[in-house]
Design an enzyme around this catalytic site. Structure first.
Site, PDB file in Angstrom:
ATOM      1  N   PRO A 194       0.868  -1.173   0.037  1.00 12.43           N
ATOM      2  CA  PRO A 194       0.002  -0.065  -0.119  1.00 12.43           C
ATOM      3  C   PRO A 194       0.670   1.266  -0.075  1.00 12.43           C
ATOM      4  O   PRO A 194       0.258   2.167  -0.514  1.00 12.43           O
ATOM      5  CB  PRO A 194      -0.779  -0.195   1.328  1.00 12.43           C
ATOM      6  CG  PRO A 194      -0.831  -1.570   1.574  1.00 12.43           C
ATOM      7  CD  PRO A 194       0.277  -2.186   0.904  1.00 12.43           C
ATOM      8  N   ALA A 212       4.265   1.208  -0.890  1.00 15.07           N
ATOM      9  CA  ALA A 212       5.397   0.963  -1.743  1.00 15.07           C
ATOM     10  C   ALA A 212       4.963   0.439  -3.225  1.00 15.07           C
ATOM     11  O   ALA A 212       4.713  -0.717  -3.289  1.00 15.07           O
ATOM     12  CB  ALA A 212       6.314   0.246  -0.855  1.00 15.07           C
ATOM     13  N   SER A 246       5.744   2.599  -6.746  1.00 15.61           N
ATOM     14  CA  SER A 246       6.606   2.876  -7.803  1.00 15.61           C
ATOM     15  C   SER A 246       7.805   3.071  -6.794  1.00 15.61           C
ATOM     16  O   SER A 246       9.139   2.708  -7.333  1.00 15.61           O
ATOM     17  CB  SER A 246       6.537   4.354  -8.169  1.00 15.61           C
ATOM     18  OG  SER A 246       5.320   4.574  -9.020  1.00 15.61           O
ATOM     19  N   TRP A 250      -1.901  -5.555  -4.836  1.00 18.48           N
ATOM     20  CA  TRP A 250      -1.979  -5.657  -6.227  1.00 18.48           C
ATOM     21  C   TRP A 250      -1.591  -7.017  -6.722  1.00 18.48           C
ATOM     22  O   TRP A 250      -0.861  -7.060  -7.986  1.00 18.48           O
ATOM     23  CB  TRP A 250      -1.120  -4.474  -6.980  1.00 18.48           C
ATOM     24  CG  TRP A 250      -1.530  -3.091  -6.703  1.00 18.48           C
ATOM     25  CD1 TRP A 250      -0.767  -2.165  -6.071  1.00 18.48           C
ATOM     26  CD2 TRP A 250      -2.886  -2.522  -6.768  1.00 18.48           C
ATOM     27  NE1 TRP A 250      -1.558  -0.749  -5.652  1.00 18.48           N
ATOM     28  CE2 TRP A 250      -2.737  -1.168  -6.149  1.00 18.48           C
ATOM     29  CE3 TRP A 250      -4.129  -2.758  -7.203  1.00 18.48           C
ATOM     30  CZ2 TRP A 250      -3.823  -0.155  -6.208  1.00 18.48           C
ATOM     31  CZ3 TRP A 250      -5.173  -1.908  -7.029  1.00 18.48           C
ATOM     32  CH2 TRP A 250      -4.935  -0.827  -6.616  1.00 18.48           C
ATOM     33  N   THR A 290      -1.074  -9.957  -8.775  1.00 11.91           N
ATOM     34  CA  THR A 290      -1.679 -10.911  -9.694  1.00 11.91           C
ATOM     35  C   THR A 290      -1.715 -12.225  -9.313  1.00 11.91           C
ATOM     36  O   THR A 290      -0.659 -12.786  -8.927  1.00 11.91           O
ATOM     37  CB  THR A 290      -1.095 -10.756 -11.140  1.00 11.91           C
ATOM     38  OG1 THR A 290      -0.978  -9.288 -11.438  1.00 11.91           O
ATOM     39  CG2 THR A 290      -1.629 -11.794 -12.109  1.00 11.91           C
ATOM     40  N   ARG A 309     -17.441   0.280 -43.369  1.00  9.82           N
ATOM     41  CA  ARG A 309     -18.434   1.059 -42.907  1.00  9.82           C
ATOM     42  C   ARG A 309     -18.611   2.355 -44.029  1.00  9.82           C
ATOM     43  O   ARG A 309     -17.864   2.879 -44.339  1.00  9.82           O
ATOM     44  CB  ARG A 309     -17.955   1.760 -41.660  1.00  9.82           C
ATOM     45  CG  ARG A 309     -18.768   2.810 -41.277  1.00  9.82           C
ATOM     46  CD  ARG A 309     -20.249   2.535 -40.860  1.00  9.82           C
ATOM     47  NE  ARG A 309     -21.103   3.527 -40.150  1.00  9.82           N
ATOM     48  CZ  ARG A 309     -22.590   3.379 -40.045  1.00  9.82           C
ATOM     49  NH1 ARG A 309     -23.227   2.577 -40.478  1.00  9.82           N
ATOM     50  NH2 ARG A 309     -22.975   4.646 -39.686  1.00  9.82           N
ATOM     51  N   GLN A 369      -8.971  10.958 -46.009  1.00 11.78           N
ATOM     52  CA  GLN A 369      -7.824  11.205 -45.354  1.00 11.78           C
ATOM     53  C   GLN A 369      -7.690  11.099 -43.845  1.00 11.78           C
ATOM     54  O   GLN A 369      -6.701  10.586 -43.209  1.00 11.78           O
ATOM     55  CB  GLN A 369      -7.031  12.201 -45.943  1.00 11.78           C
ATOM     56  CG  GLN A 369      -6.229  11.880 -47.011  1.00 11.78           C
ATOM     57  CD  GLN A 369      -5.515  13.167 -47.506  1.00 11.78           C
ATOM     58  OE1 GLN A 369      -5.269  14.023 -47.063  1.00 11.78           O
ATOM     59  NE2 GLN A 369      -4.779  12.959 -48.769  1.00 11.78           N
ATOM     60  N   GLU A 405       3.836  -3.036 -13.620  1.00  9.66           N
ATOM     61  CA  GLU A 405       5.610  -3.166 -13.994  1.00  9.66           C
ATOM     62  C   GLU A 405       6.076  -1.737 -14.267  1.00  9.66           C
ATOM     63  O   GLU A 405       7.188  -1.573 -15.243  1.00  9.66           O
ATOM     64  CB  GLU A 405       5.445  -3.998 -15.370  1.00  9.66           C
ATOM     65  CG  GLU A 405       5.076  -5.166 -15.253  1.00  9.66           C
ATOM     66  CD  GLU A 405       5.912  -6.545 -14.879  1.00  9.66           C
ATOM     67  OE1 GLU A 405       7.290  -6.386 -15.234  1.00  9.66           O
ATOM     68  OE2 GLU A 405       5.514  -7.477 -14.359  1.00  9.66           O
TER      69      GLU A 405
HETATM   70  C1  FAD Z   1      -4.022  -4.852 -12.276  1.00  4.59           C
HETATM   71  C2  FAD Z   1      -2.584  -4.787 -11.466  1.00  4.59           C
HETATM   72  C3  FAD Z   1      -1.771  -5.688 -11.570  1.00  4.59           C
HETATM   73  C4  FAD Z   1      -0.679  -5.632 -10.694  1.00  4.59           C
HETATM   74  N1  FAD Z   1       0.001  -6.768 -10.784  1.00  4.59           N
HETATM   75  C5  FAD Z   1       1.248  -6.714  -9.678  1.00  4.59           C
HETATM   76  C6  FAD Z   1       1.862  -8.057  -9.334  1.00  4.59           C
HETATM   77  O1  FAD Z   1       1.694  -9.207  -9.819  1.00  4.59           O
HETATM   78  N2  FAD Z   1       3.049  -7.981  -8.354  1.00  4.59           N
HETATM   79  C7  FAD Z   1       3.333  -6.713  -7.711  1.00  4.59           C
HETATM   80  O2  FAD Z   1       4.224  -6.602  -6.982  1.00  4.59           O
HETATM   81  N3  FAD Z   1       2.778  -5.676  -8.261  1.00  4.59           N
HETATM   82  C8  FAD Z   1       1.694  -5.604  -8.981  1.00  4.59           C
HETATM   83  N4  FAD Z   1       0.877  -4.421  -9.502  1.00  4.59           N
HETATM   84  C9  FAD Z   1       1.348  -3.129  -8.731  1.00  4.59           C
HETATM   85  C10 FAD Z   1       2.089  -2.048  -9.905  1.00  4.59           C
HETATM   86  O3  FAD Z   1       3.064  -2.439 -10.234  1.00  4.59           O
HETATM   87  C11 FAD Z   1       1.952  -0.827  -9.366  1.00  4.59           C
HETATM   88  O4  FAD Z   1       0.366  -0.275  -9.311  1.00  4.59           O
HETATM   89  C12 FAD Z   1       2.745   0.109  -9.971  1.00  4.59           C
HETATM   90  O5  FAD Z   1       4.012   0.120  -9.835  1.00  4.59           O
HETATM   91  C13 FAD Z   1       2.452   1.755  -9.377  1.00  4.59           C
HETATM   92  O6  FAD Z   1       2.218   1.714  -7.994  1.00  4.59           O
HETATM   93  P1  FAD Z   1       1.195   2.695  -7.226  1.00  4.59           P
HETATM   94  O7  FAD Z   1      -0.034   2.114  -7.569  1.00  4.59           O
HETATM   95  O8  FAD Z   1       1.519   2.443  -5.849  1.00  4.59           O
HETATM   96  O9  FAD Z   1       1.069   4.134  -7.739  1.00  4.59           O
HETATM   97  P2  FAD Z   1       2.113   5.063  -7.181  1.00  4.59           P
HETATM   98  O10 FAD Z   1       3.619   4.625  -6.925  1.00  4.59           O
HETATM   99  O11 FAD Z   1       1.513   5.586  -5.903  1.00  4.59           O
HETATM  100  O12 FAD Z   1       2.253   6.365  -8.447  1.00  4.59           O
HETATM  101  C14 FAD Z   1       0.987   7.257  -8.450  1.00  4.59           C
HETATM  102  C15 FAD Z   1       1.388   8.358  -9.671  1.00  4.59           C
HETATM  103  O13 FAD Z   1       2.603   8.923  -9.179  1.00  4.59           O
HETATM  104  C16 FAD Z   1       3.391   8.940 -10.271  1.00  4.59           C
HETATM  105  N5  FAD Z   1       4.929   8.900  -9.477  1.00  4.59           N
HETATM  106  C17 FAD Z   1       5.311   8.162  -8.588  1.00  4.59           C
HETATM  107  N6  FAD Z   1       6.506   8.562  -8.517  1.00  4.59           N
HETATM  108  C18 FAD Z   1       6.837   9.422  -9.366  1.00  4.59           C
HETATM  109  C19 FAD Z   1       7.982   9.982  -9.572  1.00  4.59           C
HETATM  110  N7  FAD Z   1       9.255   9.995  -8.805  1.00  4.59           N
HETATM  111  N8  FAD Z   1       8.351  10.915 -10.623  1.00  4.59           N
HETATM  112  C20 FAD Z   1       7.114  11.018 -11.359  1.00  4.59           C
HETATM  113  N9  FAD Z   1       5.904  10.328 -11.307  1.00  4.59           N
HETATM  114  C21 FAD Z   1       6.021   9.835 -10.130  1.00  4.59           C
HETATM  115  C22 FAD Z   1       3.378   7.469 -10.849  1.00  4.59           C
HETATM  116  O14 FAD Z   1       3.823   7.490 -12.201  1.00  4.59           O
HETATM  117  C23 FAD Z   1       1.631   7.454 -10.791  1.00  4.59           C
HETATM  118  O15 FAD Z   1       1.107   8.005 -12.015  1.00  4.59           O
HETATM  119  C24 FAD Z   1      -0.248  -4.341 -10.122  1.00  4.59           C
HETATM  120  C25 FAD Z   1      -0.918  -3.380 -10.403  1.00  4.59           C
HETATM  121  C26 FAD Z   1      -2.149  -3.577 -11.007  1.00  4.59           C
HETATM  122  C27 FAD Z   1      -3.184  -2.264 -10.970  1.00  4.59           C
END
Ligand code: FAD
Length: 410
Positions: free
Chosen positions: A132, A134, A136, A162, A164, A294, A305, A390
């Site tokens: 939650p 951690a 990015s 998250w 999978t 269509r 175009q 990813e």
């Molecule tokens: C359907 C699904 C399947 C998944 N499967 C897996 C899995 O199997 N295993 C696993 O471990 N994870 C999985 N994930 C997790 C996924 O990798 C994360 O959701 C992703 O890494 C982003 O993290 P967060 O959702 O916490 O977003 P956040 O890190 O909170 O980011 C929120 C926003 O802020 C931006 N941001 C953050 N930091 C910066 C920065 N330094 N500079 C600019 N912009 C920034 C991001 O780009 C994003 O737009 C899955 C997610 C989903 C939705």
């Protein structure tokens, strides 16, 4: 080193055509139903297992294919079939790659086959890194693994999100911190064997796209695993931690200190890019066919175009994305280092292309594109994940920017 070729050999062509048949005959007819059901499509995974398409042998063959394009070709065809079903079929490979990238030969031999099960009793696996707080920022993981020396066991506590296949997997691979002071360099990956007490599924998410793929929280409450479940082994971990502590004490930021989660993501980025190429190609093909048939103002809409140029741009971007994906995959196969983050480039460009192409396809189909009578609406929803998981598009740009500038861009 294999020569880079844009002309796949007979082996790759045979694999492509075989998967295309499965995608067209089995996945496409089932795609809308499983999207609506939002459930793991076990019968489809089982059908893939029966013909050998869902098996360790098949993915190992493609992973080690010297041409470097076995995996991209596989992913593109499956996701051309359908992205939700595709992810349900290949979700296991992310966990498998983390064992291949970080495990010993013995660990690979023990765990990789169990992740797939058998055609009569198929299993899936989950890779659990995100939390939650951690996403990015993978260095902020809070899930903790503590070594109990007396019992040679690791005790793991924390909440993953998250994931999978999280909670429904036979084998989970969990990334945890063993030394929080070291951030990402103090992390390690652990296999959680089937039926281990303390591991449970939390919330299952209802999603915008790839709805046939199961995504859920995984709760680890006093989970105990044998020492042999630490991927790579304790000796290697201790050496790595000692190097990281030395570097931290001297104030040097170790360039080569890759953490366990990053090793998995780096290896899988071109493959994820290839999935996005498959979705984009599928939407483009529907749009091209529709535009040719269509009729408005007395002529097929493609004769405008404004429409034809859109299709030209769609095709150009798809081919450009595929070239980036194949290059990165070929480099990875031949151990050519990503000097300019070529893996990230491929995932970034392919992911953005899938979102853009599917949006254009909806537009070309007009009102029909907006309905569930036609598949492009689903493809558009599915494509949206490709700028998020990813590593988001922003994070890919960060990785590329740091690579090309050598500067600590934030
Ligand atoms: C359907 C699904 C399947 C998944 N499967 C897996 C899995 O199997 N295993 C696993 O471990 N994870 C999985 N994930 C997790 C996924 O990798 C994360 O959701 C992703 O890494 C982003 O993290 P967060 O959702 O916490 O977003 P956040 O890190 O909170 O980011 C929120 C926003 O802020 C931006 N941001 C953050 N930091 C910066 C920065 N330094 N500079 C600019 N912009 C920034 C991001 O780009 C994003 O737009 C899955 C997610 C989903 C939705």
């Amino acid at each position: 080193m294999s020569t880079f070729s844009l002309d796949p050999g007979p082996d790759q062509i045979a694999v492509r055509d075989w998967i295309h048949g499965f995608a067209a005959d089995v996945m496409r007819p089932a795609a809308a139903e499983w999207d609506e059901r939002e459930e793991t499509p076990w019968p489809i995974i089982q059908e893939a297992a029966k013909i050998g398409l869902y098996s360790l042998d098949f993915y190992a063959q493609q992973y080690f294919d010297p041409s470097g394009v076995g995996i991209p070709i596989t992913m593109e065809e499956l996701f051309w079939g359908d992205a939700g079903l595709g992810l349900a079929i290949v979700g296991t490979t992310l966990a498998c790659v983390s064992v291949l990238a970080n495990g010993t030969d013995e660990q690979i031999g023990t765990w990789a086959p169990q992740m797939f099960g058998t055609p009569d009793d198929v299993k899936v696996a989950a890779f659990c890194s995100s939390e939650p707080d951690a996403g990015s920022d993978v260095s902020a993981l809070r899930t903790k693994a503590v070594y109990d020396e007396a019992k040679d066991e690791w005790v793991i506590n924390g909440t993953k999100t998250w994931a999978t296949n999280g909670g429904i997997a036979h084998v989970h691979v969990v990334v945890a911190t063993v030394d929080p002071v070291l951030g990402a360099r103090g992390q390690a990956s652990f296999v959680i064997p089937p039926g281990t007490p303390g591991l449970s599924q939390g919330q299952k998410f209802k999603k915008h796209g790839i709805r046939a793929s199961h995504t859920a929280e995984v709760v680890l409450d006093g989970v105990r695993v044998p020492g042999s479940c630490l991927l790579g082994g304790k000796e290697k971990l201790d050496e790595r931690l000692a190097r990281a502590r030395e570097a931290a004490a001297s104030g040097v930021k170790g360039k080569g200190a890759r953490n366990a989660a990053m090793a998995t993501f780096e290896a899988s980025r071109p493959a994820v890019g290839a999935q996005a190429v498959g979705i984009a190609r599928a939407a483009y093909e529907v749009a091209l066919e529709y535009a040719k048939t269509r009729v408005q103002f007395g002529r097929p809409i493609v004769e405008n175009q404004g429409i034809a140029f859109q299709l030209a741009d769609m095709k150009t971007r798809i081919d450009a994305a595929r070239l980036l994906v194949w290059r990165a995959s070929w480099m990875a196969t031949n151990n050519i280092p990503f000097e300019a983050a070529e893996g990230s480039m491929s995932k970034l460009y392919a992911g953005e292309t899938a979102k853009w192409v599917t949006a254009q396809a909806m537009q070309i189909l007009g009102g029909n594109g907006f309905t569930r009578e036609y598949p492009v609406e689903r493809m558009h929803r599915d494509s949206a994940i490709y700028s998020i998981f990813e590593g988001t598009s922003e994070i890919q740009r960060l990785v590329i920017a740091r690579s090309i500038s050598g500067m600590p861009i934030r």
